[in-house]
Design a protein around this motif. Sequence first.
Motif, PDB file in Angstrom:
ATOM      1  N   SER A 205       3.879   5.892  -5.543  1.00 32.29           N
ATOM      2  CA  SER A 205       3.972   5.936  -6.999  1.00 32.29           C
ATOM      3  C   SER A 205       2.818   6.696  -7.647  1.00 32.29           C
ATOM      4  CB  SER A 205       4.024   4.514  -7.561  1.00 32.29           C
ATOM      5  OG  SER A 205       2.764   3.880  -7.379  1.00 32.29           O
ATOM      6  N   ALA A 206       1.708   6.826  -6.967  1.00 32.85           N
ATOM      7  CA  ALA A 206       0.515   7.462  -7.551  1.00 32.85           C
ATOM      8  C   ALA A 206       0.695   8.979  -7.622  1.00 32.85           C
ATOM      9  CB  ALA A 206      -0.720   7.116  -6.726  1.00 32.85           C
TER      10      ALA A 206
ATOM     11  N   LEU B  49       0.848  -1.198   0.000  1.00 31.55           N
ATOM     12  CA  LEU B  49       0.000   0.000   0.000  1.00 31.55           C
ATOM     13  C   LEU B  49       0.879   1.243   0.000  1.00 31.55           C
ATOM     14  CD1 LEU B  49      -2.740   1.462   0.228  1.00 31.55           C
ATOM     15  CD2 LEU B  49      -2.561   1.174   2.713  1.00 31.55           C
ATOM     16  N   ASP B  50       1.924   1.253   0.806  1.00 26.16           N
ATOM     17  CA  ASP B  50       2.849   2.388   0.835  1.00 26.16           C
ATOM     18  C   ASP B  50       3.529   2.576  -0.515  1.00 26.16           C
ATOM     19  OD1 ASP B  50       2.250   2.984   3.465  1.00 26.16           O
ATOM     20  OD2 ASP B  50       3.950   1.853   4.277  1.00 26.16           O
TER      21      ASP B  50
ATOM     22  N   GLU C  86      -8.203   7.604   1.772  1.00 23.12           N
ATOM     23  CA  GLU C  86      -8.909   7.680   0.495  1.00 23.12           C
ATOM     24  C   GLU C  86      -8.679   6.419  -0.331  1.00 23.12           C
ATOM     25  OE1 GLU C  86      -9.126  10.642  -3.388  1.00 23.12           O
ATOM     26  OE2 GLU C  86      -7.812  11.125  -1.720  1.00 23.12           O
ATOM     27  N   CYS C  87      -7.459   5.928  -0.341  1.00 26.07           N
ATOM     28  CA  CYS C  87      -7.128   4.713  -1.088  1.00 26.07           C
ATOM     29  C   CYS C  87      -7.900   3.507  -0.547  1.00 26.07           C
ATOM     30  CB  CYS C  87      -5.628   4.469  -1.014  1.00 26.07           C
ATOM     31  SG  CYS C  87      -5.074   3.041  -1.942  1.00 26.07           S
ATOM     32  N   LEU C  88      -7.926   3.354   0.764  1.00 22.49           N
ATOM     33  CA  LEU C  88      -8.649   2.236   1.373  1.00 22.49           C
ATOM     34  C   LEU C  88     -10.160   2.356   1.163  1.00 22.49           C
ATOM     35  CD1 LEU C  88      -6.605   1.842   4.649  1.00 22.49           C
ATOM     36  CD2 LEU C  88      -6.593   0.341   2.661  1.00 22.49           C
ATOM     37  N   ARG C  89     -10.670   3.581   1.207  1.00 24.93           N
ATOM     38  CA  ARG C  89     -12.107   3.804   0.989  1.00 24.93           C
ATOM     39  C   ARG C  89     -12.505   3.382  -0.424  1.00 24.93           C
ATOM     40  NH1 ARG C  89     -12.072   9.031   1.804  1.00 24.93           N
ATOM     41  NH2 ARG C  89     -11.782   8.717   4.026  1.00 24.93           N
TER      42      ARG C  89
ATOM     43  N   GLU D 172     -14.930  -0.504  -4.279  1.00 21.96           N
ATOM     44  CA  GLU D 172     -14.820  -1.382  -5.455  1.00 21.96           C
ATOM     45  C   GLU D 172     -15.092  -2.835  -5.086  1.00 21.96           C
ATOM     46  OE1 GLU D 172     -10.979  -0.648  -7.154  1.00 21.96           O
ATOM     47  OE2 GLU D 172     -11.576   1.310  -7.948  1.00 21.96           O
ATOM     48  N   PHE D 173     -14.580  -3.284  -3.968  1.00 18.73           N
ATOM     49  CA  PHE D 173     -14.805  -4.644  -3.495  1.00 18.73           C
ATOM     50  C   PHE D 173     -16.303  -4.896  -3.289  1.00 18.73           C
ATOM     51  CE2 PHE D 173     -15.429  -7.554   0.078  1.00 18.73           C
ATOM     52  CZ  PHE D 173     -14.708  -8.657  -0.329  1.00 18.73           C
ATOM     53  N   LEU D 174     -16.978  -3.983  -2.610  1.00 15.01           N
ATOM     54  CA  LEU D 174     -18.410  -4.137  -2.345  1.00 15.01           C
ATOM     55  C   LEU D 174     -19.236  -4.002  -3.621  1.00 15.01           C
ATOM     56  CD1 LEU D 174     -18.682  -2.149   1.002  1.00 15.01           C
ATOM     57  CD2 LEU D 174     -18.805  -4.623   0.704  1.00 15.01           C
TER      58      LEU D 174
END
Length: 103
Positions: free
Chosen positions: A71-72, A65-66, A80-83, A88-90
């Motif tokens: 890189s983004a 994740l880091d 924000e990334c986890l949200r 997307e998963f749900l």
Amino acid sequence: MTQNLAKQCGGTTLLLNTMPGIIPRMGKQKPGRKPASGRGRELSTNRHTKPRKAFHADQSLFDQLDRYLESARPQPSESECLRIALEEFLEKRGFWPPKPAGK
């Protein structure tokens, strides 16, 4: 009652007048939130109003994740990334976006 104190300072005598009732006494302050003062933002309300969850995962997952966040461009916040990943998963499983109650 007034107390007079004489103090020697380099050959000069200073006369100090102390009145115990006039000097405010500061007691120990209790830990925790202060009561609302009525000015500005209320201190008695919780500033973290959004629900929060915590979880444990392997260190390798956090390391990747880091790497992704570094890189983004522009760099998203970790939250924000986890949200977005959770949405997307749900969404792939038909649970996002939430359906209105009663349908």
